[in-house]
Design a protein around this motif. Sequence first.
Motif, PDB file in Angstrom:
ATOM      1  N   LYS A   1      -2.895   6.763   1.766  1.00 48.29           N
ATOM      2  CA  LYS A   1      -2.790   5.512   1.021  1.00 48.29           C
ATOM      3  C   LYS A   1      -4.153   5.203   0.399  1.00 48.29           C
ATOM      4  O   LYS A   1      -5.197   5.510   0.970  1.00 48.29           O
ATOM      5  N   LYS A   2      -4.105   4.599  -0.765  1.00 50.46           N
ATOM      6  CA  LYS A   2      -5.346   4.133  -1.399  1.00 50.46           C
ATOM      7  C   LYS A   2      -5.521   2.651  -1.114  1.00 50.46           C
ATOM      8  O   LYS A   2      -4.621   1.849  -1.357  1.00 50.46           O
ATOM      9  N   THR A   3      -6.677   2.294  -0.592  1.00 50.64           N
ATOM     10  CA  THR A   3      -7.018   0.892  -0.390  1.00 50.64           C
ATOM     11  C   THR A   3      -8.346   0.615  -1.089  1.00 50.64           C
ATOM     12  O   THR A   3      -9.063   1.541  -1.481  1.00 50.64           O
TER      13      THR A   3
ATOM     14  N   LYS B   1       0.857  -1.184   0.000  1.00 49.16           N
ATOM     15  CA  LYS B   1       0.000   0.000   0.000  1.00 49.16           C
ATOM     16  C   LYS B   1       0.893   1.234   0.000  1.00 49.16           C
ATOM     17  O   LYS B   1       1.143   1.843   1.023  1.00 49.16           O
ATOM     18  N   THR B   2       1.402   1.592  -1.160  1.00 48.72           N
ATOM     19  CA  THR B   2       2.340   2.700  -1.247  1.00 48.72           C
ATOM     20  C   THR B   2       1.593   4.028  -1.162  1.00 48.72           C
ATOM     21  O   THR B   2       0.376   4.101  -1.335  1.00 48.72           O
ATOM     22  N   SER B   3       2.343   5.068  -0.914  1.00 47.42           N
ATOM     23  CA  SER B   3       1.740   6.396  -0.778  1.00 47.42           C
ATOM     24  C   SER B   3       1.059   6.801  -2.081  1.00 47.42           C
ATOM     25  O   SER B   3       1.572   6.550  -3.172  1.00 47.42           O
ATOM     26  N   TRP B   4      -0.075   7.457  -1.949  1.00 50.69           N
ATOM     27  CA  TRP B   4      -0.813   7.943  -3.113  1.00 50.69           C
ATOM     28  C   TRP B   4       0.027   8.980  -3.862  1.00 50.69           C
ATOM     29  O   TRP B   4       0.094   8.989  -5.078  1.00 50.69           O
TER      30      TRP B   4
ATOM     31  N   THR C   1       3.972  10.307  -3.863  1.00 52.61           N
ATOM     32  CA  THR C   1       5.270   9.860  -3.363  1.00 52.61           C
ATOM     33  C   THR C   1       6.172  11.042  -3.006  1.00 52.61           C
ATOM     34  O   THR C   1       5.948  12.178  -3.421  1.00 52.61           O
TER      35      THR C   1
ATOM     36  N   THR D   1       2.444  12.026   2.349  1.00 55.62           N
ATOM     37  CA  THR D   1       2.678  10.622   2.011  1.00 55.62           C
ATOM     38  C   THR D   1       1.962   9.657   2.950  1.00 55.62           C
ATOM     39  O   THR D   1       2.007   8.445   2.743  1.00 55.62           O
ATOM     40  N   LYS D   2       1.296  10.172   3.979  1.00 54.64           N
ATOM     41  CA  LYS D   2       0.471   9.293   4.818  1.00 54.64           C
ATOM     42  C   LYS D   2      -0.716   8.719   4.046  1.00 54.64           C
ATOM     43  O   LYS D   2      -1.216   7.645   4.379  1.00 54.64           O
TER      44      LYS D   2
END
Length: 462
Positions: free
Chosen positions: A411-413, A243-246, A248, A408-409
């Motif tokens: 995240k897209k899930t 789950k990388t940052s949306w 960066t 960067t907190k």
Amino acid sequence: MSRKPQKTSFFLPYQQDWLKDTSRLKIAEKSRRVGWTYVQAYEDVRDAAKDGGMDVYFSSADISAAREYIRYVEMWSRVLHIAAESLGEIVFDSEDDIKALCVEYSNGHRIYALSSNPKGFRSKGGKVVLDEFAFHEQPDEMWKAASPAILWGYPIRVFSSHNGKDSRFYRMVEEAREGKGGWSLHTCTIQRAIDDGLVEKVKKLDRPATEEEKAQFLQECQDIAGDPETFEQEFMCNPLDGKTSWITYSMIQLCEDKTLPLPIVIKGEDIHHIPLDEYTPYLNIPPGTYFLGQDVGRKKDLTVYWLFEKIGNTYFTRYIIELHTVKYRYQFKWLSFLLPHVFRACLDAGGIGSQLAEDAQEDFGTFKVEAVTFNNTIKEDMAITTLRSFQDLSIRLPSSEVVRRDITKIKKTTTTSGNARFEGERDKDGHADRFWAMALGLRAAKGSQIYYQSSRRKSSRR
């Protein structure tokens, strides 16, 4: 405890460990720029040129790495006094028009350096070397094509720095860590390389490096990485979560401007000693086209005001004002100070923000002030708009580590029903409050464009 191998003029202990491991299947997770291709080329020259040798098929993620590898192969051939002929670039597979750099030895065996095209390994047999495997464009197809080449007892070497936890390379490393698949696993972080003498090697020192020199070298690696996540992944063998940052770190840094002011931080206790009118003289807001976003918090989270100025097609951050545990009455004073300067504002109207937004609409009008109640659809729309602003470089923000971390907190899930969710973790610096204030400010700006377009259509009808 086993004694480390002695350092030599050619190889450091971690490189010697790799060479002395005669396992048929070897895999290494490694830091960048620790000389892995250098030592692998030595092993491959030795294997190809020996009596009853073997062909070697080397593939990296890009052609420049293949050229570097061939230069090492040619160098080791000279150092070891092995007769070799560099054939340059040859047609490796005429059917698919695949080319390879090639070195041939007197025993008839060759070393080939190919691109990352999986078709190059079809119907081939010999030693396989996959360099920077986590960064191959088609790793699964490459593995399907390359792995049968070793079925007749040939060795295979796979090594790379990490590229997230979704990569095939990461899965292979985890299998090796669990003792599956017959792999012999090696791990070399930049810290291990430094401990083994990398600094002395790089700087060509004829003495042990000082602790200060080692620390300086490590800092250079961190500077090259650009952000903590990248450093951990590419230098310390700690892959990023899937789950990388949306948005960066690298995207953020492209849009940073060191001339823009850092966030103004107001603590709750300060407001009793430093009235608003003592801050406002320092907030120079000359005439211009401004847009405001406000994310609301009180005790656990922050209230953040993000003020943009539009110049041309670019949105410049003029002020980020953070209110930490500030009472609502003072929050509204800040809002009342900022709103007369802006063309349009979007305010967080969910929960505790509803009264502030309602009072602002009553005092300044419903066009100037949009009350935004967060839901998944609105958050997705704002997240996409914000991402596009970074992608097309139409946003400018200050060079601030706390702002970078906050952005960067997010995240897209994806939920079990297939819907997108955009969430940010909560920590001592807030709950991605700066990100949402920024996103609301961009929403205010984009909403004004829709208003202009709508007004023009009405005028043309008239």
